[in-house]
Write a protein that holds these residues in place. Sequence first.
Motif, PDB file in Angstrom:
ATOM      1  N   ILE A  40       1.006  -1.180  -0.104  1.00  0.00           N
ATOM      2  CA  ILE A  40       0.034  -0.086   0.024  1.00  0.00           C
ATOM      3  C   ILE A  40       0.795   1.230   0.058  1.00  0.00           C
ATOM      4  O   ILE A  40       0.552   2.005  -0.601  1.00  0.00           O
ATOM      5  CB  ILE A  40      -0.965   0.039   1.191  1.00  0.00           C
ATOM      6  CG1 ILE A  40      -2.142  -1.145   0.976  1.00  0.00           C
ATOM      7  CG2 ILE A  40      -1.683   1.349   1.258  1.00  0.00           C
ATOM      8  CD1 ILE A  40      -2.897  -1.441   2.081  1.00  0.00           C
ATOM      9  N   VAL A  41       1.908   1.216   0.924  1.00  0.00           N
ATOM     10  CA  VAL A  41       2.890   2.427   0.819  1.00  0.00           C
ATOM     11  C   VAL A  41       3.433   2.706  -0.471  1.00  0.00           C
ATOM     12  O   VAL A  41       3.792   3.705  -0.982  1.00  0.00           O
ATOM     13  CB  VAL A  41       3.769   2.143   2.024  1.00  0.00           C
ATOM     14  CG1 VAL A  41       5.051   3.493   1.897  1.00  0.00           C
ATOM     15  CG2 VAL A  41       3.194   2.231   3.378  1.00  0.00           C
ATOM     16  N   LEU A  42       3.926   1.534  -0.932  1.00  0.00           N
ATOM     17  CA  LEU A  42       4.577   1.770  -2.473  1.00  0.00           C
ATOM     18  C   LEU A  42       3.517   2.251  -3.587  1.00  0.00           C
ATOM     19  O   LEU A  42       3.846   3.212  -4.297  1.00  0.00           O
ATOM     20  CB  LEU A  42       4.883   0.095  -3.016  1.00  0.00           C
ATOM     21  CG  LEU A  42       5.480  -0.010  -4.340  1.00  0.00           C
ATOM     22  CD1 LEU A  42       6.728   1.034  -4.411  1.00  0.00           C
ATOM     23  CD2 LEU A  42       5.617  -1.451  -4.612  1.00  0.00           C
ATOM     24  N   GLN A  43       2.197   1.778  -3.351  1.00  0.00           N
ATOM     25  CA  GLN A  43       1.330   2.297  -4.252  1.00  0.00           C
ATOM     26  C   GLN A  43       0.942   3.588  -4.072  1.00  0.00           C
ATOM     27  O   GLN A  43       0.563   4.514  -4.964  1.00  0.00           O
ATOM     28  CB  GLN A  43       0.067   1.540  -4.330  1.00  0.00           C
ATOM     29  CG  GLN A  43       0.160   0.039  -4.847  1.00  0.00           C
ATOM     30  CD  GLN A  43       0.839   0.104  -6.265  1.00  0.00           C
ATOM     31  OE1 GLN A  43       0.605   0.706  -7.192  1.00  0.00           O
ATOM     32  NE2 GLN A  43       1.583  -1.136  -6.225  1.00  0.00           N
ATOM     33  N   LEU A  44       0.914   4.088  -2.977  1.00  0.00           N
ATOM     34  CA  LEU A  44       0.853   5.509  -2.446  1.00  0.00           C
ATOM     35  C   LEU A  44       1.850   6.326  -2.935  1.00  0.00           C
ATOM     36  O   LEU A  44       1.712   7.588  -3.609  1.00  0.00           O
ATOM     37  CB  LEU A  44       0.485   5.583  -0.934  1.00  0.00           C
ATOM     38  CG  LEU A  44      -0.883   5.237  -0.324  1.00  0.00           C
ATOM     39  CD1 LEU A  44      -0.618   5.046   1.312  1.00  0.00           C
ATOM     40  CD2 LEU A  44      -1.953   6.036  -0.693  1.00  0.00           C
ATOM     41  N   TRP A  45       3.025   6.013  -3.026  1.00  0.00           N
ATOM     42  CA  TRP A  45       4.277   6.563  -3.405  1.00  0.00           C
ATOM     43  C   TRP A  45       4.052   6.829  -4.856  1.00  0.00           C
ATOM     44  O   TRP A  45       4.349   7.837  -5.485  1.00  0.00           O
ATOM     45  CB  TRP A  45       5.572   5.858  -2.945  1.00  0.00           C
ATOM     46  CG  TRP A  45       6.974   6.498  -3.606  1.00  0.00           C
ATOM     47  CD1 TRP A  45       7.525   6.093  -4.404  1.00  0.00           C
ATOM     48  CD2 TRP A  45       7.355   7.977  -3.067  1.00  0.00           C
ATOM     49  NE1 TRP A  45       8.601   6.899  -4.854  1.00  0.00           N
ATOM     50  CE2 TRP A  45       8.450   7.968  -4.013  1.00  0.00           C
ATOM     51  CE3 TRP A  45       6.948   8.809  -2.311  1.00  0.00           C
ATOM     52  CZ2 TRP A  45       9.265   9.155  -3.855  1.00  0.00           C
ATOM     53  CZ3 TRP A  45       7.647   9.957  -2.044  1.00  0.00           C
ATOM     54  CH2 TRP A  45       8.994  10.078  -3.076  1.00  0.00           C
ATOM     55  N   LYS A  46       3.865   5.743  -5.356  1.00  0.00           N
ATOM     56  CA  LYS A  46       3.780   5.685  -7.031  1.00  0.00           C
ATOM     57  C   LYS A  46       2.670   6.620  -7.457  1.00  0.00           C
ATOM     58  O   LYS A  46       2.817   7.429  -8.578  1.00  0.00           O
ATOM     59  CB  LYS A  46       3.459   4.222  -7.461  1.00  0.00           C
ATOM     60  CG  LYS A  46       4.547   3.540  -7.572  1.00  0.00           C
ATOM     61  CD  LYS A  46       4.049   1.981  -8.335  1.00  0.00           C
ATOM     62  CE  LYS A  46       5.337   1.096  -8.269  1.00  0.00           C
ATOM     63  NZ  LYS A  46       4.871  -0.131  -8.853  1.00  0.00           N
ATOM     64  N   SER A  47       1.553   6.683  -6.553  1.00  0.00           N
ATOM     65  CA  SER A  47       0.536   7.646  -7.059  1.00  0.00           C
ATOM     66  C   SER A  47       0.665   9.148  -6.486  1.00  0.00           C
ATOM     67  O   SER A  47      -0.419   9.859  -6.729  1.00  0.00           O
ATOM     68  CB  SER A  47      -1.026   7.061  -6.941  1.00  0.00           C
ATOM     69  OG  SER A  47      -1.095   6.736  -5.681  1.00  0.00           O
ATOM     70  N   TYR A  48       1.699   9.419  -5.607  1.00  0.00           N
ATOM     71  CA  TYR A  48       1.616  10.580  -4.980  1.00  0.00           C
ATOM     72  C   TYR A  48       1.835  11.771  -5.769  1.00  0.00           C
ATOM     73  O   TYR A  48       0.891  12.888  -5.290  1.00  0.00           O
ATOM     74  CB  TYR A  48       3.145  10.506  -3.925  1.00  0.00           C
ATOM     75  CG  TYR A  48       2.924  11.635  -2.886  1.00  0.00           C
ATOM     76  CD1 TYR A  48       1.865  11.826  -2.150  1.00  0.00           C
ATOM     77  CD2 TYR A  48       4.115  12.539  -2.857  1.00  0.00           C
ATOM     78  CE1 TYR A  48       2.123  12.791  -1.035  1.00  0.00           C
ATOM     79  CE2 TYR A  48       4.191  13.650  -2.010  1.00  0.00           C
ATOM     80  CZ  TYR A  48       3.281  13.753  -1.056  1.00  0.00           C
ATOM     81  OH  TYR A  48       3.368  14.807  -0.141  1.00  0.00           O
ATOM     82  N   ASP A  49       2.300  11.886  -6.678  1.00  0.00           N
ATOM     83  CA  ASP A  49       2.261  12.876  -7.772  1.00  0.00           C
ATOM     84  C   ASP A  49       0.905  13.212  -8.443  1.00  0.00           C
ATOM     85  O   ASP A  49       0.767  14.266  -8.663  1.00  0.00           O
ATOM     86  CB  ASP A  49       3.631  12.960  -8.799  1.00  0.00           C
ATOM     87  CG  ASP A  49       4.913  12.892  -8.274  1.00  0.00           C
ATOM     88  OD1 ASP A  49       5.010  13.619  -7.049  1.00  0.00           O
ATOM     89  OD2 ASP A  49       5.931  12.279  -8.675  1.00  0.00           O
ATOM     90  N   SER A  50       0.223  12.110  -8.694  1.00  0.00           N
ATOM     91  CA  SER A  50      -1.027  12.197  -9.308  1.00  0.00           C
ATOM     92  C   SER A  50      -2.199  12.763  -8.331  1.00  0.00           C
ATOM     93  O   SER A  50      -3.084  13.194  -8.986  1.00  0.00           O
ATOM     94  CB  SER A  50      -1.488  11.147  -9.967  1.00  0.00           C
ATOM     95  OG  SER A  50      -1.805   9.974  -9.120  1.00  0.00           O
ATOM     96  N   PHE A  51      -1.973  12.741  -7.103  1.00  0.00           N
ATOM     97  CA  PHE A  51      -2.893  13.424  -5.994  1.00  0.00           C
ATOM     98  C   PHE A  51      -3.099  14.944  -6.410  1.00  0.00           C
ATOM     99  O   PHE A  51      -2.153  15.563  -6.390  1.00  0.00           O
ATOM    100  CB  PHE A  51      -2.468  13.009  -4.775  1.00  0.00           C
ATOM    101  CG  PHE A  51      -3.756  13.678  -3.575  1.00  0.00           C
ATOM    102  CD1 PHE A  51      -4.925  13.158  -3.781  1.00  0.00           C
ATOM    103  CD2 PHE A  51      -3.406  14.762  -2.909  1.00  0.00           C
ATOM    104  CE1 PHE A  51      -5.971  13.600  -2.838  1.00  0.00           C
ATOM    105  CE2 PHE A  51      -4.388  15.324  -2.264  1.00  0.00           C
ATOM    106  CZ  PHE A  51      -5.520  14.766  -1.901  1.00  0.00           C
ATOM    107  N   GLN A  52      -4.461  15.259  -6.649  1.00  0.00           N
ATOM    108  CA  GLN A  52      -4.525  16.564  -7.061  1.00  0.00           C
ATOM    109  C   GLN A  52      -5.338  17.514  -6.139  1.00  0.00           C
ATOM    110  O   GLN A  52      -5.567  18.774  -6.435  1.00  0.00           O
ATOM    111  CB  GLN A  52      -5.424  16.613  -8.462  1.00  0.00           C
ATOM    112  CG  GLN A  52      -4.597  15.954  -9.595  1.00  0.00           C
ATOM    113  CD  GLN A  52      -5.371  15.873 -10.697  1.00  0.00           C
ATOM    114  OE1 GLN A  52      -6.650  16.149 -10.727  1.00  0.00           O
ATOM    115  NE2 GLN A  52      -4.849  15.391 -11.944  1.00  0.00           N
TER     116      GLN A  52
END
Length: 164
Positions: A40-52
Amino acid sequence: MENKQKAFSKLIKDNQGLIIKVSRLYTHSLEDQEDLFQEIVLQLWKSYDSFQGNSKISTWMYRVALNTAITLFRKKTRQPQTDELQDFHSKDFLEDNDEKQQQISLLYKVIKLLPDVERAIVMMYLDDEPYKEIAETLGITEVNARVKMNRLKKVLKELMIKHA
């Protein structure tokens, strides 16, 4: 980059309870919980930049965490089960087995019996998330979230009585 990592680390630290709850509800062993937490932490990191910022950060985190858990859960259920010890729970080995701990353990046990979406609704409800946030996270209407939760309360009561 360093500021981004610091901000992300703080986000994870501040919201680790959310990730732990999802990990606990969608796994059967401590090892699987730890693996799911890391994924989950990995997926959050991968999508962190896409959080708008179109929703609350906790809504985004729930969405990523639940999608990760459900995806991994489905992959695991397609594989043959080789772990015959999955029904053993840590509560069986705890010395402090007071009534409150037993009730909490029973609640987690019956929540795990629910389908994925219903399990997520209950978890977020228990975290005092507003129905609006529950609905947004799961992609359902607020009214649907309320109706489902009311029905789930009855189902959970029945399951707790049955499994007590």
